[in-house]
Design a protein around this motif. Structure first.
Motif, PDB file in Angstrom:
ATOM      1  N   ARG A 261       0.839  -1.207   0.000  1.00 48.79           N
ATOM      2  CA  ARG A 261       0.000   0.000   0.000  1.00 48.79           C
ATOM      3  C   ARG A 261       0.868   1.249   0.000  1.00 48.79           C
ATOM      4  O   ARG A 261       0.568   2.225  -0.704  1.00 48.79           O
ATOM      5  N   ASP A 262       1.958   1.226   0.763  1.00 47.46           N
ATOM      6  CA  ASP A 262       2.870   2.374   0.796  1.00 47.46           C
ATOM      7  C   ASP A 262       3.501   2.609  -0.575  1.00 47.46           C
ATOM      8  O   ASP A 262       3.606   3.748  -1.035  1.00 47.46           O
ATOM      9  N   ARG A 263       3.923   1.538  -1.227  1.00 44.31           N
ATOM     10  CA  ARG A 263       4.517   1.662  -2.556  1.00 44.31           C
ATOM     11  C   ARG A 263       3.499   2.222  -3.546  1.00 44.31           C
ATOM     12  O   ARG A 263       3.810   3.116  -4.330  1.00 44.31           O
ATOM     13  N   ALA A 264       2.292   1.690  -3.514  1.00 45.76           N
ATOM     14  CA  ALA A 264       1.267   2.130  -4.466  1.00 45.76           C
ATOM     15  C   ALA A 264       0.990   3.625  -4.327  1.00 45.76           C
ATOM     16  O   ALA A 264       0.758   4.318  -5.320  1.00 45.76           O
ATOM     17  N   ASP A 265       1.045   4.127  -3.101  1.00 43.37           N
ATOM     18  CA  ASP A 265       0.818   5.554  -2.862  1.00 43.37           C
ATOM     19  C   ASP A 265       1.996   6.409  -3.318  1.00 43.37           C
ATOM     20  O   ASP A 265       1.843   7.606  -3.538  1.00 43.37           O
ATOM     21  N   THR A 266       3.169   5.805  -3.441  1.00 46.98           N
ATOM     22  CA  THR A 266       4.395   6.547  -3.729  1.00 46.98           C
ATOM     23  C   THR A 266       4.837   6.472  -5.188  1.00 46.98           C
ATOM     24  O   THR A 266       5.440   7.409  -5.703  1.00 46.98           O
ATOM     25  N   TYR A 267       4.548   5.360  -5.848  1.00 45.68           N
ATOM     26  CA  TYR A 267       4.965   5.228  -7.242  1.00 45.68           C
ATOM     27  C   TYR A 267       4.403   6.373  -8.086  1.00 45.68           C
ATOM     28  O   TYR A 267       3.277   6.808  -7.883  1.00 45.68           O
ATOM     29  N   PRO A 268       5.182   6.828  -9.065  1.00 43.85           N
ATOM     30  CA  PRO A 268       4.642   7.816 -10.014  1.00 43.85           C
ATOM     31  C   PRO A 268       3.474   7.197 -10.796  1.00 43.85           C
ATOM     32  O   PRO A 268       3.380   5.974 -10.917  1.00 43.85           O
ATOM     33  N   SER A 269       2.631   8.046 -11.355  1.00 46.97           N
ATOM     34  CA  SER A 269       1.529   7.550 -12.180  1.00 46.97           C
ATOM     35  C   SER A 269       2.103   6.798 -13.379  1.00 46.97           C
ATOM     36  O   SER A 269       3.266   6.984 -13.755  1.00 46.97           O
ATOM     37  N   ILE A 270       1.281   5.976 -14.001  1.00 47.73           N
ATOM     38  CA  ILE A 270       1.716   5.248 -15.195  1.00 47.73           C
ATOM     39  C   ILE A 270       2.158   6.232 -16.278  1.00 47.73           C
ATOM     40  O   ILE A 270       3.175   6.028 -16.947  1.00 47.73           O
ATOM     41  N   LYS A 271       1.418   7.317 -16.419  1.00 46.17           N
ATOM     42  CA  LYS A 271       1.772   8.343 -17.408  1.00 46.17           C
ATOM     43  C   LYS A 271       3.184   8.867 -17.138  1.00 46.17           C
ATOM     44  O   LYS A 271       4.012   8.967 -18.053  1.00 46.17           O
ATOM     45  N   ASP A 272       3.471   9.184 -15.873  1.00 45.34           N
ATOM     46  CA  ASP A 272       4.799   9.693 -15.524  1.00 45.34           C
ATOM     47  C   ASP A 272       5.873   8.623 -15.693  1.00 45.34           C
ATOM     48  O   ASP A 272       7.005   8.924 -16.089  1.00 45.34           O
ATOM     49  N   GLN A 273       5.532   7.372 -15.401  1.00 49.83           N
ATOM     50  CA  GLN A 273       6.504   6.298 -15.584  1.00 49.83           C
ATOM     51  C   GLN A 273       6.834   6.116 -17.068  1.00 49.83           C
ATOM     52  O   GLN A 273       8.008   5.930 -17.426  1.00 49.83           O
ATOM     53  N   LEU A 274       5.818   6.173 -17.915  1.00 54.56           N
ATOM     54  CA  LEU A 274       6.079   6.044 -19.355  1.00 54.56           C
ATOM     55  C   LEU A 274       6.912   7.213 -19.864  1.00 54.56           C
ATOM     56  O   LEU A 274       7.817   7.031 -20.692  1.00 54.56           O
ATOM     57  N   ASP A 275       6.640   8.392 -19.350  1.00 59.08           N
ATOM     58  CA  ASP A 275       7.422   9.564 -19.730  1.00 59.08           C
ATOM     59  C   ASP A 275       8.876   9.392 -19.277  1.00 59.08           C
ATOM     60  O   ASP A 275       9.810   9.730 -20.011  1.00 59.08           O
ATOM     61  N   ASP A 276       9.055   8.851 -18.076  1.00 57.37           N
ATOM     62  CA  ASP A 276      10.396   8.583 -17.545  1.00 57.37           C
ATOM     63  C   ASP A 276      11.140   7.603 -18.461  1.00 57.37           C
ATOM     64  O   ASP A 276      12.316   7.811 -18.782  1.00 57.37           O
ATOM     65  N   ILE A 277      10.457   6.551 -18.887  1.00 62.55           N
ATOM     66  CA  ILE A 277      11.076   5.578 -19.794  1.00 62.55           C
ATOM     67  C   ILE A 277      11.454   6.253 -21.110  1.00 62.55           C
ATOM     68  O   ILE A 277      12.554   6.058 -21.625  1.00 62.55           O
ATOM     69  N   TYR A 278      10.564   7.063 -21.633  1.00 64.90           N
ATOM     70  CA  TYR A 278      10.830   7.737 -22.911  1.00 64.90           C
ATOM     71  C   TYR A 278      12.063   8.639 -22.802  1.00 64.90           C
ATOM     72  O   TYR A 278      12.933   8.622 -23.674  1.00 64.90           O
ATOM     73  N   HIS A 279      12.139   9.422 -21.728  1.00 66.35           N
ATOM     74  CA  HIS A 279      13.229  10.398 -21.598  1.00 66.35           C
ATOM     75  C   HIS A 279      14.518   9.814 -21.011  1.00 66.35           C
ATOM     76  O   HIS A 279      15.608  10.282 -21.343  1.00 66.35           O
ATOM     77  N   ASN A 280      14.396   8.813 -20.147  1.00 64.76           N
ATOM     78  CA  ASN A 280      15.570   8.316 -19.422  1.00 64.76           C
ATOM     79  C   ASN A 280      15.873   6.844 -19.680  1.00 64.76           C
ATOM     80  O   ASN A 280      16.819   6.312 -19.095  1.00 64.76           O
ATOM     81  N   GLY A 281      15.051   6.195 -20.483  1.00 63.17           N
ATOM     82  CA  GLY A 281      15.274   4.784 -20.779  1.00 63.17           C
ATOM     83  C   GLY A 281      14.859   3.895 -19.615  1.00 63.17           C
ATOM     84  O   GLY A 281      14.494   4.358 -18.538  1.00 63.17           O
ATOM     85  N   ILE A 282      14.936   2.606 -19.873  1.00 56.14           N
ATOM     86  CA  ILE A 282      14.537   1.627 -18.858  1.00 56.14           C
ATOM     87  C   ILE A 282      15.401   1.742 -17.613  1.00 56.14           C
ATOM     88  O   ILE A 282      14.904   1.650 -16.486  1.00 56.14           O
ATOM     89  N   ASP A 283      16.702   1.971 -17.776  1.00 55.32           N
ATOM     90  CA  ASP A 283      17.579   2.058 -16.607  1.00 55.32           C
ATOM     91  C   ASP A 283      17.218   3.259 -15.735  1.00 55.32           C
ATOM     92  O   ASP A 283      17.232   3.159 -14.502  1.00 55.32           O
ATOM     93  N   GLY A 284      16.866   4.383 -16.344  1.00 56.45           N
ATOM     94  CA  GLY A 284      16.436   5.543 -15.567  1.00 56.45           C
ATOM     95  C   GLY A 284      15.143   5.260 -14.827  1.00 56.45           C
ATOM     96  O   GLY A 284      14.981   5.627 -13.656  1.00 56.45           O
TER      97      GLY A 284
END
Length: 100
Positions: free
Chosen positions: A62-85
């Motif tokens: 539950r703590d992780r779910a509240d803290t993880y970035p949204s899926i939209k932000d995660q996809l943006d992170d992958i696009y800009h920083n790659g899988i390792d980022g």
């Protein structure tokens, strides 16, 4: 006292139970279906304890779910920083709330 309701425990024992409880008092259960499987107070309190333990053990989820970035932000992170980022971002949350 458990945070798991009496009705939730009863429904975990018999999903189609028709029951109501007055004031969350274990001694004020009304069986609208006549308690056909003869569920006992001990079975109910044992199930409450079991469900509470499972709930407590999964707090990190539950703590992780509240803290993880949204899926939209995660996809943006992958696009800009790659899988390792992205992995670095996610690992920070996993490290902050480790599995027990």
């Amino acid at each position: 006292m458990s945070n798991i309701s009496i009705i939730k425990a009863i429904q975990a024992l018999k999903s189609d139970a028709q029951v109501s409880v007055s004031g969350e008092d274990i001694n004020k259960i009304t069986w609208h279906d006549g308690n056909p499987t003869n569920i006992t107070i001990k079975q109910i309190t044992d199930k409450q304890a079991e469900l509470q333990t499972a709930y407590d053990n999964n707090k990190y989820q539950r703590d992780r779910a509240d803290t993880y970035p949204s899926i939209k932000d995660q996809l943006d992170d992958i696009y800009h920083n790659g899988i390792d980022g992205w992995k670095t971002t996610i690992k920070a949350t996993k490290d902050k709330y480790p599995k027990p």
